[in-house]
Scaffold this motif. Structure first.
Motif, PDB file in Angstrom:
ATOM      1  N   GLY A  21      35.094  32.325  40.806  1.00  0.00           N
ATOM      2  CA  GLY A  21      33.621  32.939  41.074  1.00  0.00           C
ATOM      3  C   GLY A  21      33.206  33.635  39.849  1.00  0.00           C
ATOM      4  O   GLY A  21      32.229  33.605  39.511  1.00  0.00           O
ATOM      5  N   VAL A  22      34.067  34.503  39.277  1.00  0.00           N
ATOM      6  CA  VAL A  22      33.980  35.282  38.309  1.00  0.00           C
ATOM      7  C   VAL A  22      33.502  34.737  37.028  1.00  0.00           C
ATOM      8  O   VAL A  22      32.586  34.786  36.230  1.00  0.00           O
ATOM      9  CB  VAL A  22      35.060  36.461  38.170  1.00  0.00           C
ATOM     10  CG1 VAL A  22      34.891  37.379  36.843  1.00  0.00           C
ATOM     11  CG2 VAL A  22      35.204  37.417  39.421  1.00  0.00           C
ATOM     12  N   LEU A  23      34.282  33.757  36.687  1.00  0.00           N
ATOM     13  CA  LEU A  23      34.406  32.688  35.602  1.00  0.00           C
ATOM     14  C   LEU A  23      32.939  32.088  35.543  1.00  0.00           C
ATOM     15  O   LEU A  23      32.709  31.689  34.567  1.00  0.00           O
ATOM     16  CB  LEU A  23      35.593  31.861  35.432  1.00  0.00           C
ATOM     17  CG  LEU A  23      36.778  32.310  35.041  1.00  0.00           C
ATOM     18  CD1 LEU A  23      37.860  31.351  35.253  1.00  0.00           C
ATOM     19  CD2 LEU A  23      36.756  33.008  33.556  1.00  0.00           C
ATOM     20  N   LYS A  24      32.595  31.823  36.564  1.00  0.00           N
ATOM     21  CA  LYS A  24      31.153  31.041  36.689  1.00  0.00           C
ATOM     22  C   LYS A  24      29.903  31.818  36.116  1.00  0.00           C
ATOM     23  O   LYS A  24      28.880  31.288  35.693  1.00  0.00           O
ATOM     24  CB  LYS A  24      30.902  30.623  38.006  1.00  0.00           C
ATOM     25  CG  LYS A  24      31.730  29.601  38.485  1.00  0.00           C
ATOM     26  CD  LYS A  24      31.097  29.192  40.014  1.00  0.00           C
ATOM     27  CE  LYS A  24      31.928  28.050  40.730  1.00  0.00           C
ATOM     28  NZ  LYS A  24      31.469  27.691  42.109  1.00  0.00           N
ATOM     29  N   VAL A  25      30.274  33.157  36.227  1.00  0.00           N
ATOM     30  CA  VAL A  25      29.196  34.024  35.440  1.00  0.00           C
ATOM     31  C   VAL A  25      29.442  34.288  34.247  1.00  0.00           C
ATOM     32  O   VAL A  25      28.573  34.552  33.236  1.00  0.00           O
ATOM     33  CB  VAL A  25      29.170  35.359  36.544  1.00  0.00           C
ATOM     34  CG1 VAL A  25      28.229  36.183  36.003  1.00  0.00           C
ATOM     35  CG2 VAL A  25      29.010  34.990  37.790  1.00  0.00           C
TER      36      VAL A  25
END
Length: 277
Positions: free
Chosen positions: A244-248
């Motif tokens: 989820g963090v890497l998507k941002v």
């Protein structure tokens, strides 16, 4: 280009929750009966208050970093949310703020993270609110609004300046998708964090793997370079968090900062909220 419509507060928004969020726009609701110059000994008018916390009927939605309230000396009120906004008229007498004639709201498709707050803050500003101000310094005042008609409704605001984006340790508090928002996976609170450096980089932890990347800051935008991270095996919940963090943290991302919160939104609608560590 998205179309924006102004609708009364009481009409339900039939919206598709899209990835993009347009520029905040508010419409002039026109003159309202019984509103007028602010008459109070409290420093309420002419101040851009930042919303710190919100409770409506006991529910406490996440507050976006760009949430604000401003009361004009002529009795106008504007509520910024980071996507849509409200505008209207109020009557201010001593420590009482009464919304007169309802509020007007813009409607633009936003992520659920912002949508939930927008609905709640609209509900909070109905009827009469009691105001209590503490603090003497212009940049360190606190304002608490409580509803007279609806127990459990409370809005806490402050004048504190935004935290510095660079050099602050930000801890990921929530994730948001184009059409949804979510708390962090169970057991992963406070595991993901990052710091923007003066050297144009960002470093931190995705959850269990450390990472670093270039991060060029320009106004309200951050351009991330490729993320390099360690490759340790993590639990399923932490792996979900890291994804989820890497998507941002990729490409050009919009940034909003308050005195204690940060919100990053990628072009595809994925976002994350973080709190000052």
């Amino acid at each position: 280009m998205q179309k924006q419509q102004i609708a009364p507060l009481g009409i339900a928004a039939l919206l598709a929750l899209t990835a993009a969020c347009g520029t905040q726009s508010t419409a002039d609701p026109g003159p309202a009966a019984s509103s007028g110059p602010v008459r109070t000994g409290l420093p309420l008018a002419g101040v851009r208050w930042k919303v710190d916390a919100l409770s409506v009927g006991g529910a406490k939605p996440a507050v976006p970093a760009a949430a604000t309230m401003e009361i004009g000396r002529d009795g106008s009120i504007a509520l910024g949310t980071g996507c849509n906004g409200y505008r209207g008229r109020v009557r201010v007498d001593d420590d009482r703020i009464t919304v007169v004639g309802g509020l007007n709201r813009t409607f633009t498709g936003c992520s659920m993270y912002l949508e939930q707050y927008e609905e709640a803050v609209g509900d909070a500003f109905k009827g009469t609110l009691k105001a209590e101000v503490s603090g003497h310094a212009a940049d360190d005042r606190q304002l608490v609004l409580t509803s007279q008609e609806h127990p459990g409704t409370r809005v806490a605001l402050t004048t504190r300046p935004a935290a510095p984006l660079v050099g602050t340790d930000w801890t990921v508090d929530a994730l948001a998708g184009p059409k949804s928002s979510a708390t962090l996976p169970k057991g992963t609170a406070a595991k993901a964090h990052f710091t923007f450096g003066k050297d144009g980089t960002v470093t931190g932890s995705l959850g269990c793997n450390s990472f670093h990347a270039s991060a060029r800051i320009s106004g309200s935008k951050v351009v991330f370079g490729p993320v390099l991270s360690t490759r340790m095996a993590c639990s399923p919940a932490v792996t979900e968090l890291e994804k989820g963090v890497l998507k941002v943290l990729r490409g050009t991302v919009t940034v909003q900062v308050s005195h204690k919160a940060l919100f990053l939104k990628a072009a595809d609608g994925n976002g994350l909220a973080a709190v000052r560590g």
